[in-house]
Structures are given as C-alpha cells and as structure tokens.
Write a protein that holds these residues in place. Sequence first.
Motif, PDB file in Angstrom:
ATOM      1  N   GLN A  88       0.848  -1.188   0.000  1.00 51.18           N
ATOM      2  CA  GLN A  88       0.000   0.000   0.000  1.00 51.18           C
ATOM      3  C   GLN A  88       0.885   1.240   0.000  1.00 51.18           C
ATOM      4  N   PRO A  89       0.486   2.313  -0.679  1.00 54.17           N
ATOM      5  CA  PRO A  89       1.234   3.567  -0.546  1.00 54.17           C
ATOM      6  C   PRO A  89       1.235   4.035   0.905  1.00 54.17           C
ATOM      7  N   ALA A  90       2.315   4.669   1.315  1.00 47.75           N
ATOM      8  CA  ALA A  90       2.406   5.137   2.699  1.00 47.75           C
ATOM      9  C   ALA A  90       1.243   6.057   3.052  1.00 47.75           C
ATOM     10  N   ALA A  91       0.814   6.900   2.098  1.00 46.36           N
ATOM     11  CA  ALA A  91      -0.282   7.838   2.366  1.00 46.36           C
ATOM     12  C   ALA A  91      -1.578   7.095   2.671  1.00 46.36           C
ATOM     13  N   VAL A  92      -1.799   5.969   2.020  1.00 50.05           N
ATOM     14  CA  VAL A  92      -3.011   5.176   2.277  1.00 50.05           C
ATOM     15  C   VAL A  92      -2.979   4.604   3.689  1.00 50.05           C
ATOM     16  N   LEU A  93      -1.824   4.076   4.086  1.00 50.28           N
ATOM     17  CA  LEU A  93      -1.698   3.551   5.443  1.00 50.28           C
ATOM     18  C   LEU A  93      -1.905   4.660   6.473  1.00 50.28           C
ATOM     19  N   GLN A  94      -1.362   5.838   6.212  1.00 43.99           N
ATOM     20  CA  GLN A  94      -1.499   6.933   7.166  1.00 43.99           C
ATOM     21  C   GLN A  94      -2.946   7.373   7.320  1.00 43.99           C
ATOM     22  N   ARG A  95      -3.711   7.348   6.240  1.00 47.50           N
ATOM     23  CA  ARG A  95      -5.127   7.729   6.336  1.00 47.50           C
ATOM     24  C   ARG A  95      -5.918   6.725   7.158  1.00 47.50           C
ATOM     25  N   ALA A  96      -5.536   5.457   7.078  1.00 46.48           N
ATOM     26  CA  ALA A  96      -6.298   4.420   7.772  1.00 46.48           C
ATOM     27  C   ALA A  96      -5.842   4.200   9.202  1.00 46.48           C
ATOM     28  N   LEU A  97      -4.543   4.348   9.463  1.00 50.71           N
ATOM     29  CA  LEU A  97      -3.972   3.988  10.758  1.00 50.71           C
ATOM     30  C   LEU A  97      -3.553   5.249  11.517  1.00 50.71           C
ATOM     31  N   PRO A  98      -4.306   5.670  12.519  1.00 46.57           N
ATOM     32  CA  PRO A  98      -3.982   6.923  13.225  1.00 46.57           C
ATOM     33  C   PRO A  98      -2.633   6.899  13.918  1.00 46.57           C
ATOM     34  N   GLY A  99      -2.114   5.724  14.266  1.00 47.67           N
ATOM     35  CA  GLY A  99      -0.811   5.648  14.909  1.00 47.67           C
ATOM     36  C   GLY A  99       0.333   6.047  13.986  1.00 47.67           C
ATOM     37  N   LEU A 100       0.059   6.184  12.677  1.00 47.79           N
ATOM     38  CA  LEU A 100       1.083   6.602  11.718  1.00 47.79           C
ATOM     39  C   LEU A 100       1.001   8.096  11.408  1.00 47.79           C
ATOM     40  N   ALA A 101       0.164   8.828  12.138  1.00 44.70           N
ATOM     41  CA  ALA A 101       0.054  10.268  11.920  1.00 44.70           C
ATOM     42  C   ALA A 101       1.400  10.942  12.152  1.00 44.70           C
ATOM     43  N   PRO A 102       1.665  12.045  11.475  1.00 45.68           N
ATOM     44  CA  PRO A 102       2.976  12.712  11.602  1.00 45.68           C
ATOM     45  C   PRO A 102       3.378  13.005  13.041  1.00 45.68           C
ATOM     46  N   ARG A 103       2.417  13.339  13.909  1.00 42.93           N
ATOM     47  CA  ARG A 103       2.800  13.687  15.290  1.00 42.93           C
ATOM     48  C   ARG A 103       3.320  12.480  16.062  1.00 42.93           C
ATOM     49  N   HIS A 104       3.066  11.265  15.557  1.00 43.58           N
ATOM     50  CA  HIS A 104       3.563  10.051  16.222  1.00 43.58           C
ATOM     51  C   HIS A 104       4.861   9.542  15.588  1.00 43.58           C
ATOM     52  N   ARG A 105       5.351  10.220  14.562  1.00 41.73           N
ATOM     53  CA  ARG A 105       6.523   9.743  13.840  1.00 41.73           C
ATOM     54  C   ARG A 105       7.752   9.760  14.731  1.00 41.73           C
TER      55      ARG A 105
END
Length: 341
Positions: A88-105
Amino acid sequence: MVLQVPGLYGPRQPLPLLVRPLPGESTGSFVNRLAHANGLGLADFLQRVGQGTGSSSCDAVRVAMYPQCTEMYVNGPGLEYLAVLAGQPAAVLQRALPGLAPRHRLPGDGDAVWKWPWQPSEGHLVRCCTRCAEARGVREPAWWLMPDSWRVCARHSRWCNDSRTQPLDGLSLTKLPEVVEAHLERGRLHRQFGRSGEELFADAFQVAAAWWRTMPTVLRWVHRAWACELEDRSSRAMPLVIYPEAAHLAWLMAEFEQSNIRDTDARTQWLGKAEALMVSWELDVQAGKGPLLDWLHRHRLPADTKAQPATRPRRERLPLALGHSRLASPTGPLEQRSCLS
C-alpha cells in the motif's frame, strides 16, 4: 506487484498475502494481522521493517501475545518499509492507521526504526466491532486506536471499549436503542456544525459526567447499566449510561451558540430549558446546576467572527464563544475537547 521506493535499502516487494487496514485500526493490530496472514511470527516480521525495540518490559514475543495492550510506531524510513511489505502507498496507510500520523513519527531519517512501547503514547486500544471487521473479511481480533476508551457501532448496535474481560464482540445495545440514537444525533451535530459540533458534544458530555458522579443512582442510568450487565457505579458504565442525555444537551448548547444575544435574560432562559430537561430526566436540579452555570460563564461572550477569519478552521462552521476557544483542544479525548475541566 513490486513497489520501488527510491533510496530504500530494505524490502523491495510486498508480502505474498496482503490484508487491508481497517479505518481507525491501530498499527500494531494491522501489523499482527499482516504477519499472521503470511505465517510469520511478529519477531520475523519486524526484522523486515527495520531495527527497533519494545519498552524495557516489552519484547516481540510479549506484544505478539497482547496486541490489545500495545502499539507500534515507526520513523519515516520505517513507514516506507511497512508500506512496501503491506503493498500500500504510505499515504493510504497513514489515512487508515492513526498511529502513523505525523505527530507520532519517530525521529530519524537514516535507518528504518520501529518501537513498540507497552502502552500507546496517545489514545486507547478499543476492540473493533467483530461484525464490522467480518464484513471486511477480517476473522481475527482487531483493535482501533481511539481518542476515548469506547466507541458505538450504530450499524450493529454494539458498545465497544478497551475492556479485556467483557465479551470480545462488544456489549449489545439492542435493549438500549436510545444510546444508538444518541450516537446518530452526535453524528448529525458534527455534520451540521463541523468541529464545533463535536466540541459542544464534548461540553455536554462533561456536564453529564459531572451529574453522574454526583448522583450515580439515578434510575435511568442504573437501568441502562443493568441492561448491559454492567455494575451501575462502574466507571466503564458511565459513558454508556449518560450518552442520551449528553447528546440532547449538546443540541441545546448549539441552540445557545447560534445566538449572539448572551445577556442575563438570554442566559436565564437557556438555564431554565436545561433545568427542565433535568427534571424530565429525574435529576436533582440543585445538585446538578453547577456544571451548567460553569458552561454559561465560559460562553457568556459570543465569538468574535470578525477577528482573523482567514485563520478560522474550515470545519468550524459554528464559531464558538471566546471562553470556550481559549480552553478547548481541537483534538484528543472528550475531556480535552471540552472547555470544562
């Protein structure tokens, strides 16, 4: 399918069997499902994502046993590794999985790094509604990462929370249609007023929670707890039993916020309406008036709609009182999104 990521020294193609992330799913839950689908232990899977550690009391074996308690975080390259493996593109995973939001990076743009602490850094792991998961082809336990420790599934009339001991498919709300309807009303409030509608619900929820703490033996709340086989004074029962009153009160708050008239007469009239609702709910008005007065005090001055209109959030369709906006957070659990402590 082969995903080529420039400059990536790691996995070059997806795993043979792919799984789709559930909307709002925790990263740990998704990673566990992806590993299981390919017959991999969690430790073997993580070797493909990069290098990392759990907390001092947490390792890959332990988190594999307790995915309902733990969450996974990655840095930028780690996200790219995970995206390749997931197909999956990283952007797709980020939209679905809140733990991948930028503030959690995680920091660092060199080596791919992951960490798996014993507790999420933010939010709660709430068991996914099993019927929703099954409709998407998921047959094993999955977990949402939620701001609050509970969630209503209106489609299947289930109350899902972060309990590890209650039924894994959530609590049935078939005997409590008013709770499901309250959840739908909350959604309508959000659709009509955007972020402001959600913050007003947070205010109303805080008021109702204060009422419950003052008078937990109100019959309607006791009966709702019993209908779900919960102990009536349990803190886990509280969000469920007060939901209908909170949703109703939120609409009354929205009515007040839509008017720029906040003088003594207007506030007195609104308080009278709120107290009439309390009487209809068989609540002690004198014992529960305090939170209403606190809310009125914070909302006594209307929003300054002429000040910095270009910076106002697009989803804030109903500008809220100055006293509210200074205190409420736009994100986080309900207690943070409210102007009431």
